[in-house]
Design a protein around this motif. Sequence first.
Motif, mmCIF file in Angstrom:
data_model
loop_
_atom_site.group_PDB
_atom_site.id
_atom_site.type_symbol
_atom_site.label_atom_id
_atom_site.label_comp_id
_atom_site.label_asym_id
_atom_site.label_seq_id
_atom_site.Cartn_x
_atom_site.Cartn_y
_atom_site.Cartn_z
ATOM 1 N N ALA A 29 0.817 -1.213 0.000
ATOM 2 C CA ALA A 29 0.000 0.000 0.000
ATOM 3 C C ALA A 29 0.851 1.263 0.000
ATOM 4 N N ILE A 30 2.012 1.198 0.624
ATOM 5 C CA ILE A 30 2.851 2.404 0.659
ATOM 6 C C ILE A 30 3.989 2.347 -0.360
ATOM 7 N N GLY A 31 3.982 1.297 -1.186
ATOM 8 C CA GLY A 31 4.950 1.217 -2.275
ATOM 9 C C GLY A 31 6.322 0.711 -1.882
ATOM 10 N N ASP A 32 6.441 0.029 -0.741
ATOM 11 C CA ASP A 32 7.729 -0.515 -0.308
ATOM 12 C C ASP A 32 7.905 -1.896 -0.929
ATOM 13 N N GLU A 33 8.846 -2.015 -1.835
ATOM 14 C CA GLU A 33 9.058 -3.273 -2.554
ATOM 15 C C GLU A 33 10.134 -4.149 -1.920
ATOM 16 N N ASN A 34 10.565 -3.829 -0.720
ATOM 17 C CA ASN A 34 11.579 -4.623 -0.046
ATOM 18 C C ASN A 34 11.077 -6.058 0.086
ATOM 19 N N PRO A 35 11.809 -7.033 -0.436
ATOM 20 C CA PRO A 35 11.332 -8.419 -0.434
ATOM 21 C C PRO A 35 11.200 -9.050 0.946
ATOM 22 N N ILE A 36 11.822 -8.457 1.978
ATOM 23 C CA ILE A 36 11.686 -9.059 3.314
ATOM 24 C C ILE A 36 10.246 -9.008 3.807
ATOM 25 N N TYR A 37 9.429 -8.104 3.244
ATOM 26 C CA TYR A 37 8.026 -8.008 3.635
ATOM 27 C C TYR A 37 7.124 -8.855 2.741
ATOM 28 N N GLN A 38 7.742 -9.515 1.758
ATOM 29 C CA GLN A 38 6.969 -10.316 0.802
ATOM 30 C C GLN A 38 7.111 -11.817 1.022
ATOM 31 N N SER A 39 8.278 -12.268 1.481
ATOM 32 C CA SER A 39 8.473 -13.722 1.599
ATOM 33 C C SER A 39 9.374 -14.083 2.776
ATOM 34 N N ARG A 40 9.087 -15.240 3.339
ATOM 35 C CA ARG A 40 9.891 -15.775 4.447
ATOM 36 C C ARG A 40 11.329 -15.982 3.991
ATOM 37 N N GLU A 41 11.507 -16.492 2.784
ATOM 38 C CA GLU A 41 12.850 -16.781 2.274
ATOM 39 C C GLU A 41 13.702 -15.515 2.188
ATOM 40 N N ALA A 42 13.107 -14.455 1.663
ATOM 41 C CA ALA A 42 13.839 -13.188 1.552
ATOM 42 C C ALA A 42 14.160 -12.641 2.946
ATOM 43 N N ALA A 43 13.204 -12.770 3.865
ATOM 44 C CA ALA A 43 13.428 -12.292 5.231
ATOM 45 C C ALA A 43 14.547 -13.090 5.893
ATOM 46 N N GLN A 44 14.521 -14.410 5.727
ATOM 47 C CA GLN A 44 15.562 -15.240 6.332
ATOM 48 C C GLN A 44 16.929 -14.962 5.716
ATOM 49 N N ALA A 45 16.972 -14.717 4.406
ATOM 50 C CA ALA A 45 18.238 -14.390 3.746
ATOM 51 C C ALA A 45 18.817 -13.079 4.283
ATOM 52 N N ALA A 46 17.927 -12.206 4.783
ATOM 53 C CA ALA A 46 18.365 -10.930 5.348
ATOM 54 C C ALA A 46 18.639 -11.029 6.851
ATOM 55 N N GLY A 47 18.489 -12.238 7.425
ATOM 56 C CA GLY A 47 18.812 -12.437 8.831
ATOM 57 C C GLY A 47 17.631 -12.466 9.793
ATOM 58 N N TYR A 48 16.430 -12.403 9.270
ATOM 59 C CA TYR A 48 15.242 -12.463 10.120
ATOM 60 C C TYR A 48 14.766 -13.906 10.246
ATOM 61 N N ALA A 49 14.072 -14.210 11.342
ATOM 62 C CA ALA A 49 13.513 -15.560 11.523
ATOM 63 C C ALA A 49 12.340 -15.789 10.576
ATOM 64 N N ASP A 50 11.594 -14.740 10.277
ATOM 65 C CA ASP A 50 10.451 -14.789 9.360
ATOM 66 C C ASP A 50 10.203 -13.357 8.914
#
Length: 152
Positions: A29-50
Motif C-alpha cells: 500500500a505504501i509502495g515498499d518493494e523490499n522483499p523481506i516483507y513479501q516472503s519468508r525466504e527473503a526475510a531469512q536471507a536478510a537475517g530475520y527468523a520470518d
Amino acid sequence: MFDASQIGQSFPPYTIEVERGKVRELALAIGDENPIYQSREAAQAAGYADVPLYPTSPTIFAFWGVGYPQLLEHWASLGIDADRVLHGEEAFEYLAPIKVGDTLTGVMTLTDAKTTKGQAGTSLDILTFEFRYTNQHGEPALRLRKVVIIPT
C-alpha cells in the motif's frame, strides 16, 4: 478542559496476531518493494527468523485488536468526542523483534493530559495514550505512544 483525574486509567487487554498478509498489504500500500516483507525466504536471507513486522504497523494495531467501535467506546468513557480528535504524534519503541506468527497482547493506558489555552478563549486538550504489548512468551515487545489533540 479534560478531567486529568482519569490519567492512569487502563482498558481491557486485546490480542493481535501478526499476519503475513497484513504485513505484505501494508508494504504494498505504501509502495515498499523490499522483499523481506513479501516472503519468508527473503526475510531469512536478510537475517530475520520470518517476515518482520512492518515498522509502522503498530499504528493500526488498536483498530485491529481493540476494534474501532471499542476504541471509540473507551474514548467516550473518558469524555472524548472522537469526531473532534486530531492526530498529534506517535512514537514506537521496539523492545523485542516482532515477526509474522507472533501474538501480541496490548493494553491501552491514558498516561498524560494537559490543556493549553489559546487566544480568544480557545483551548486544546492534549492527551497521551500508551499501548504496551507483550508477545506470546509474556515478554515486553513494543511500546507505542500516541498523542491526540482535541479542540475545546
